[in-house]
Scaffold this motif. Sequence first.
Motif, PDB file in Angstrom:
ATOM      1  N   TYR A   1      14.067  -0.913  -2.021  1.00  0.00           N
ATOM      2  CA  TYR A   1      14.872  -0.810  -0.804  1.00  0.00           C
ATOM      3  C   TYR A   1      14.105  -0.147   0.339  1.00  0.00           C
ATOM      4  CZ  TYR A   1      19.057  -2.635  -2.996  1.00  0.00           C
ATOM      5  OH  TYR A   1      19.963  -3.474  -3.601  1.00  0.00           O
ATOM      6  N   LYS A   2      13.191   0.761   0.028  1.00  0.00           N
ATOM      7  CA  LYS A   2      12.340   1.337   1.069  1.00  0.00           C
ATOM      8  C   LYS A   2      11.463   0.253   1.688  1.00  0.00           C
ATOM      9  CE  LYS A   2      11.839   4.977   2.290  1.00  0.00           C
ATOM     10  NZ  LYS A   2      12.476   5.691   3.427  1.00  0.00           N
TER      11      LYS A   2
ATOM     12  N   TYR B   1      14.478   2.224  -5.751  1.00  0.00           N
ATOM     13  CA  TYR B   1      14.253   3.050  -4.560  1.00  0.00           C
ATOM     14  C   TYR B   1      13.101   2.481  -3.736  1.00  0.00           C
ATOM     15  CZ  TYR B   1      12.898   6.984  -1.619  1.00  0.00           C
ATOM     16  OH  TYR B   1      12.562   7.763  -0.539  1.00  0.00           O
ATOM     17  N   LYS B   2      11.979   2.166  -4.387  1.00  0.00           N
ATOM     18  CA  LYS B   2      10.820   1.625  -3.678  1.00  0.00           C
ATOM     19  C   LYS B   2      11.126   0.239  -3.111  1.00  0.00           C
ATOM     20  CE  LYS B   2       7.168   4.154  -6.108  1.00  0.00           C
ATOM     21  NZ  LYS B   2       5.944   4.043  -6.954  1.00  0.00           N
TER      22      LYS B   2
ATOM     23  N   THR C   1      10.515   0.484  -8.692  1.00  0.00           N
ATOM     24  CA  THR C   1      11.854   1.055  -8.821  1.00  0.00           C
ATOM     25  C   THR C   1      12.752   0.487  -7.725  1.00  0.00           C
ATOM     26  OG1 THR C   1      11.364   2.919  -7.365  1.00  0.00           O
ATOM     27  CG2 THR C   1      10.872   3.193  -9.726  1.00  0.00           C
TER      28      THR C   1
END
Length: 212
Positions: free
Chosen positions: A122-123, A119-120, A117
């Motif tokens: 960018y983390k 989100y993952k 994803t």
Amino acid sequence: ETNGTLLKEEIIDELEELNLSRINLSLHALDDKLNKFLTGCQEYDTSRILEIIKYITKSKIDLTLTPVWVPGLNDGEIPKLIDFAKGIKNRKYPVLGIQKYEVHRFGRKPKGVKAVTWYKFYKKLEELEKVHGIKLILTPADFEIKKAKMLPLAFKVGETATVEVKAKGWMPNEMIGTAKNRCITLVDCKAPLGKILRAKILRNKHNIYIGR
């Protein structure tokens, strides 16, 4: 954007004379065997690409390495690429822009690889930034990209255009032509370079033209 395989020193010299500001080069690993697998090209020569990278860095052209993080395949290579990129001294633009792997109908689909994803993704970049001390989460401003009014459409869908064939396309039986100061991708086309032909416009979204 280039993977570097078609770049030669004389081409870089010509681009420098034309005042090109930046080359994006998609080097996905420093390991040659892995690069051959990721690119799907057994003729891919990492040592030659590294020579080209060195030559670019000696020119007035900035170089941004743009590896695609392919989860499960080149995870261990990304830190190596970061350390390698930190040795590049650009004048203006970022030296590294890590890309997110996405499934594309015309792209490579390594077995067992799934896109993470956003989100993952960018983390992961945040974690790498902390470890390596380099900015990896980039914005359009980092590349001086600004919103601008879209150019008026030169052709409507269904319209017939008189096109001059200029270059080979990305896919088999595909050529690139020009008409009214626009590039048109010609599908199902084997016409020789320089040929003038009539093509029906199939798509014009965002001024990206497809014709047949």
